[in-house]
Design an enzyme around this catalytic site. Structure first.
Site, mmCIF file in Angstrom:
data_model
loop_
_atom_site.group_PDB
_atom_site.id
_atom_site.type_symbol
_atom_site.label_atom_id
_atom_site.label_comp_id
_atom_site.label_asym_id
_atom_site.label_seq_id
_atom_site.Cartn_x
_atom_site.Cartn_y
_atom_site.Cartn_z
ATOM 1 N N GLU A 19 54.502 19.998 -31.099
ATOM 2 C CA GLU A 19 54.074 18.628 -31.389
ATOM 3 C C GLU A 19 55.212 17.847 -32.056
ATOM 4 O O GLU A 19 55.313 16.633 -31.914
ATOM 5 C CB GLU A 19 52.857 18.642 -32.321
ATOM 6 C CG GLU A 19 51.594 19.180 -31.680
ATOM 7 C CD GLU A 19 50.444 19.360 -32.673
ATOM 8 O OE1 GLU A 19 49.297 19.164 -32.265
ATOM 9 O OE2 GLU A 19 50.695 19.730 -33.833
ATOM 10 N N THR A 90 48.061 16.339 -32.213
ATOM 11 C CA THR A 90 47.246 16.104 -31.028
ATOM 12 C C THR A 90 45.775 16.284 -31.386
ATOM 13 O O THR A 90 45.451 16.874 -32.416
ATOM 14 C CB THR A 90 47.626 17.081 -29.897
ATOM 15 O OG1 THR A 90 47.498 18.423 -30.392
ATOM 16 C CG2 THR A 90 49.046 16.839 -29.432
ATOM 17 N N LYS A 174 38.690 14.800 -32.330
ATOM 18 C CA LYS A 174 38.420 16.137 -32.895
ATOM 19 C C LYS A 174 39.751 16.865 -33.032
ATOM 20 O O LYS A 174 40.475 17.007 -32.050
ATOM 21 C CB LYS A 174 37.501 16.881 -31.927
ATOM 22 C CG LYS A 174 37.303 18.353 -32.211
ATOM 23 C CD LYS A 174 36.340 18.954 -31.186
ATOM 24 C CE LYS A 174 36.135 20.436 -31.403
ATOM 25 N NZ LYS A 174 37.299 21.238 -31.037
ATOM 26 N N ASP A 175 40.068 17.277 -34.258
ATOM 27 C CA ASP A 175 41.333 17.992 -34.442
ATOM 28 C C ASP A 175 41.117 19.230 -35.308
ATOM 29 O O ASP A 175 39.975 19.619 -35.569
ATOM 30 C CB ASP A 175 42.421 17.066 -35.019
ATOM 31 C CG ASP A 175 42.393 17.007 -36.536
ATOM 32 O OD1 ASP A 175 41.319 17.229 -37.132
ATOM 33 O OD2 ASP A 175 43.456 16.769 -37.151
ATOM 34 N N MET A 176 42.212 19.838 -35.759
ATOM 35 C CA MET A 176 42.090 21.071 -36.534
ATOM 36 C C MET A 176 42.805 20.996 -37.889
ATOM 37 O O MET A 176 42.978 22.025 -38.538
ATOM 38 C CB MET A 176 42.619 22.264 -35.710
ATOM 39 C CG MET A 176 41.781 22.519 -34.466
ATOM 40 S SD MET A 176 42.401 23.846 -33.403
ATOM 41 C CE MET A 176 42.093 25.279 -34.414
ATOM 42 N N ASP A 200 43.048 16.073 -24.600
ATOM 43 C CA ASP A 200 41.894 16.552 -23.837
ATOM 44 C C ASP A 200 40.649 15.762 -24.221
ATOM 45 O O ASP A 200 40.591 15.173 -25.299
ATOM 46 C CB ASP A 200 41.663 18.051 -24.107
ATOM 47 C CG ASP A 200 41.557 18.339 -25.595
ATOM 48 O OD1 ASP A 200 42.595 18.550 -26.236
ATOM 49 O OD2 ASP A 200 40.433 18.281 -26.126
HETATM 50 N N1 ADE Z 1 43.881 19.505 -30.624
HETATM 51 C C1 ADE Z 1 44.001 19.035 -29.380
HETATM 52 N N2 ADE Z 1 42.805 19.023 -28.748
HETATM 53 C C2 ADE Z 1 41.896 19.503 -29.628
HETATM 54 C C3 ADE Z 1 40.503 19.745 -29.575
HETATM 55 N N3 ADE Z 1 39.801 19.496 -28.484
HETATM 56 N N4 ADE Z 1 39.911 20.247 -30.669
HETATM 57 C C4 ADE Z 1 40.628 20.513 -31.765
HETATM 58 N N5 ADE Z 1 41.936 20.323 -31.879
HETATM 59 C C5 ADE Z 1 42.581 19.817 -30.815
#
Ligand code: ADE
Length: 247
Positions: A19, A90, A174-176, A200
């Protein structure tokens, strides 16, 4: 937080090296430090510090998710004391809310969690997180960035309950990592911005990992382009000017 302070040093927190590569190359950053797994890069005058979560020694995977992001952000802030922290990365996007592959968003209103369910008084709210963001309307307008609420969890996919909570939070992305970084910034009293590029679509039938891999390069190229504009926008401005600019 000193709202009049001009931004001299910008800290950028990424999870994955992939990234960050476009940004590291664009600014010709040098690797200056490694603290445990966390990698630090900077420009010549240290006005730009980029940190990566680093790699898992056992699996070789990038250390994605909230624990490494928490550690990264805390060590970044205590070691380099940036005037502002930007989480660049992302995310998945909800197409029902208008998100498309390659779109770049600036986080708005709040960041929340969708996978910390603790159904007891006080702990339910604690689990959701609900960290307020500074006003990003001017950033969105000036840089032509979409705005949206980000919801964070530790899985690339989701279960039904996650989806219910993301919808209840009006999440667009939505991420992490974002919520955990917002939490650290709150503790260490640093202004925080999240900028995320969509790899996505959460609400379609294509497996996330397929879309993620297919669109990663496009999304990170778009992310870098907008991140450069964001860096130009925030540098030398006061926190007040960045977040409350009425222009
Ligand atoms: N990073 C990129 N796409 C993701 C997703 N669908 N959920 C969590 N983190 C992401």
């Amino acid at each position: 937080m000193d709202l009049a302070k001009k931004v001299a040093r910008i800290g950028i927190v990424f999870a994955m090296k992939g990234e960050a590569m476009a940004t590291i190359q664009y600014y010709k950053l040098n690797k200056i430090k490694e603290i445990d797994s966390i990698e630090f890069y900077s420009n010549d005058d240290d006005s730009l510090i980029v940190s990566l979560n680093g790699k898992c020694a056992e699996t070789g995977a990038d250390n994605v998710g909230t624990q490494p992001a928490t550690l990264n952000t805390y060590v970044h802030c205590t070691t380099f004391n940036p005037d502002i922290v930007i989480n660049a990365g992302t995310a998945g996007g909800f197409q029902f809310a208008g998100a498309q592959i390659g779109d770049v968003y600036v986080g708005s209103r709040k960041v929340v969690y969708h996978d910390r369910r603790i159904p007891m008084p006080r702990y339910d709210d604690y689990g959701m997180g609900n960290y307020a963001l500074l006003n990003t309307n001017a950033i969105s307008r000036k840089l032509n960035l979409k705005q949206g609420i980000i919801s964070t969890g530790n899985s690339l996919d989701f279960v039904d309950k996650d989806l219910q909570l993301m919808k209840a939070s009006q999440a667009v992305l939505k991420d992490m990592e974002a919520a955990s970084i917002a939490w650290v910034c709150k503790i260490v009293n640093k202004p925080f911005i999240a900028i995320k590029s969509v790899t996505d679509i959460v609400d379609n039938d294509i497996p996330t990992e397929i879309e993620f891999k297919k669109n990663f390069q496009l999304a990170t190229a778009n992310l870098n382009q907008k991140l450069v504009e964001l860096i130009d926008y925030v540098k030398h401005k006061s926190i007040d000017e960045i977040f409350n600019s009425a222009e």
